[in-house]
Design a protein around this motif. Structure first.
Motif, short mmCIF file in Angstrom:
data_model
loop_
_atom_site.label_atom_id
_atom_site.label_comp_id
_atom_site.label_asym_id
_atom_site.label_seq_id
_atom_site.Cartn_x
_atom_site.Cartn_y
_atom_site.Cartn_z
N HIS A 9 23.74 105.19 13.30
CA HIS A 9 23.98 104.38 12.11
C HIS A 9 24.59 103.06 12.56
O HIS A 9 25.59 103.05 13.27
CB HIS A 9 24.96 105.09 11.17
N TYR A 10 24.00 101.96 12.14
CA TYR A 10 24.50 100.64 12.47
C TYR A 10 24.80 99.89 11.19
O TYR A 10 24.28 100.21 10.13
CB TYR A 10 23.46 99.85 13.27
N GLY A 11 25.63 98.89 11.31
CA GLY A 11 25.93 98.04 10.17
C GLY A 11 27.40 98.08 9.80
O GLY A 11 28.22 98.69 10.47
N LYS A 12 27.69 97.41 8.70
CA LYS A 12 29.06 97.31 8.22
C LYS A 12 29.43 98.54 7.41
O LYS A 12 28.58 99.15 6.79
CB LYS A 12 29.23 96.06 7.37
N PHE A 13 30.71 98.86 7.43
CA PHE A 13 31.21 99.96 6.61
C PHE A 13 32.59 99.61 6.12
O PHE A 13 33.28 98.75 6.68
CB PHE A 13 31.25 101.28 7.39
N GLN A 14 32.99 100.26 5.05
CA GLN A 14 34.35 100.16 4.54
C GLN A 14 34.69 101.48 3.89
O GLN A 14 33.89 102.03 3.14
CB GLN A 14 34.51 99.04 3.53
N ARG A 15 35.85 101.99 4.20
CA ARG A 15 36.27 103.26 3.63
C ARG A 15 37.72 103.15 3.19
O ARG A 15 38.58 102.72 3.96
CB ARG A 15 36.12 104.38 4.67
N GLU B 239 38.14 95.53 18.50
CA GLU B 239 38.04 94.24 17.80
C GLU B 239 37.01 94.24 16.66
O GLU B 239 36.99 93.33 15.84
CB GLU B 239 37.75 93.09 18.78
N ASP B 240 36.18 95.28 16.58
CA ASP B 240 35.19 95.40 15.51
C ASP B 240 35.70 96.23 14.33
O ASP B 240 34.95 96.50 13.40
CB ASP B 240 33.89 96.03 16.03
N VAL B 241 36.98 96.63 14.39
CA VAL B 241 37.56 97.48 13.34
C VAL B 241 38.75 96.76 12.72
O VAL B 241 39.57 96.19 13.42
CB VAL B 241 38.01 98.84 13.92
N ASP B 242 38.84 96.80 11.39
CA ASP B 242 39.96 96.21 10.66
C ASP B 242 40.65 97.32 9.88
O ASP B 242 40.00 98.06 9.13
CB ASP B 242 39.45 95.12 9.70
N VAL B 243 41.96 97.45 10.08
CA VAL B 243 42.74 98.49 9.40
C VAL B 243 43.81 97.81 8.56
O VAL B 243 44.57 97.00 9.07
CB VAL B 243 43.41 99.45 10.42
N GLN B 244 43.82 98.16 7.27
CA GLN B 244 44.84 97.64 6.36
C GLN B 244 45.53 98.83 5.70
O GLN B 244 44.87 99.69 5.13
CB GLN B 244 44.21 96.74 5.31
N VAL B 245 46.86 98.84 5.80
CA VAL B 245 47.64 99.95 5.26
C VAL B 245 48.47 99.44 4.09
O VAL B 245 49.29 98.54 4.26
CB VAL B 245 48.55 100.58 6.33
N ALA B 246 48.25 100.02 2.93
CA ALA B 246 49.10 99.77 1.76
C ALA B 246 50.06 100.95 1.63
O ALA B 246 50.00 101.89 2.42
CB ALA B 246 48.23 99.63 0.51
N ALA B 247 50.92 100.90 0.66
CA ALA B 247 51.90 101.98 0.48
C ALA B 247 51.25 103.28 0.06
O ALA B 247 51.78 104.36 0.33
CB ALA B 247 52.95 101.57 -0.53
N ASP B 248 50.06 103.21 -0.57
CA ASP B 248 49.44 104.43 -1.09
C ASP B 248 47.99 104.64 -0.66
O ASP B 248 47.34 105.57 -1.11
CB ASP B 248 49.52 104.44 -2.62
N ALA B 249 47.47 103.78 0.22
CA ALA B 249 46.08 103.93 0.67
C ALA B 249 45.87 103.19 1.99
O ALA B 249 46.64 102.30 2.35
CB ALA B 249 45.11 103.40 -0.38
N VAL B 250 44.82 103.59 2.70
CA VAL B 250 44.41 102.92 3.94
C VAL B 250 42.97 102.47 3.76
O VAL B 250 42.13 103.22 3.27
CB VAL B 250 44.52 103.88 5.15
N VAL B 251 42.70 101.23 4.15
CA VAL B 251 41.34 100.69 4.08
C VAL B 251 40.89 100.39 5.51
O VAL B 251 41.54 99.62 6.21
CB VAL B 251 41.26 99.41 3.22
N ILE B 252 39.82 101.04 5.93
CA ILE B 252 39.25 100.82 7.26
C ILE B 252 37.88 100.20 7.06
O ILE B 252 37.05 100.74 6.32
CB ILE B 252 39.15 102.14 8.06
N SER B 253 37.65 99.08 7.72
CA SER B 253 36.34 98.45 7.65
C SER B 253 35.96 97.99 9.05
O SER B 253 36.80 97.85 9.93
CB SER B 253 36.34 97.27 6.66
N GLU C 134 36.75 109.04 13.14
CA GLU C 134 35.77 108.99 14.22
C GLU C 134 35.07 107.64 14.19
O GLU C 134 34.43 107.29 13.21
CB GLU C 134 34.71 110.08 14.04
N LEU C 135 35.19 106.89 15.28
CA LEU C 135 34.54 105.59 15.40
C LEU C 135 33.88 105.48 16.78
O LEU C 135 34.17 104.55 17.54
CB LEU C 135 35.56 104.46 15.21
N PRO C 136 32.99 106.40 17.12
CA PRO C 136 32.41 106.38 18.46
C PRO C 136 31.57 105.13 18.70
O PRO C 136 30.86 104.67 17.81
CB PRO C 136 31.55 107.65 18.49
N GLY C 137 31.69 104.61 19.91
CA GLY C 137 30.87 103.48 20.31
C GLY C 137 31.33 102.15 19.75
O GLY C 137 30.64 101.15 19.90
#
Length: 150
Positions: A98-104, A64-78, A57-60
């Motif tokens: 909620h505003y600001g930077k995030f990384q998951r 271009e404000d989202v970066d997705v990196q996929v490795a073989a065993d994990a996904v990093v969304i920032s 869920e990335l409402p609003g």
């Protein structure tokens, strides 16, 4: 007057139960998912025979404000949810957004072919389709059956 035996470990146990009850009252469903005081998007993962599908869920947010990196065993969304600057006639504004930077970082249940990953962003939902690695798809394990001893 009756003597009552003092049991410090029982009091510690009661204190722990009260603290757990207090922290349970701050559920993610009520206040949104927080990680280290920073908003992190809610995720849903589904594994099929051929792929792993991940929704966030990335409402609003703009793509271009989202970066997705996929490795073989994990996904990093920032990304970053930028606040809108506005003022109210009364001089104050209340916002529960909620505003600001995030990384998951989301560990995957199986290895995937990250070069073949695809993404779609629609109505505030990011959907990732991650095909499983060939060796994971064809992985069949023969289990030896031993007769039960009586």
């Amino acid at each position: 007057m009756a003597l009552v035996r003092w049991e410090p470990f029982r009091e510690l146990d009661n204190l722990q139960k009260e603290m757990n009850r207090l922290f349970d009252s701050f559920s993610p469903e009520r206040y949104g998912r927080l990680t280290d005081g920073v908003f992190a998007p809610a995720a849903e993962i589904n594994e099929t025979d051929d792929a792993v599908d991940l929704k966030l869920e990335l409402p609003g947010m703009k793509p271009e404000d989202v970066d997705v990196q996929v490795a073989a065993d994990a996904v990093v969304i920032s990304g970053e949810r930028k606040s809108e600057s506005r003022t109210d006639e009364d001089g104050y504004v209340r916002s529960e957004f909620h505003y600001g930077k995030f990384q998951r970082t989301i560990p995957l249940p199986t290895r995937v072919q990250n070069a073949d990953a695809s993404a779609e962003y629609k109505d505030g939902i990011l959907t990732l389709h991650l095909p499983k690695a060939e060796e994971e798809r064809n992985k069949v394990v023969k289990v030896q059956l031993n007769p039960a001893s009586s």
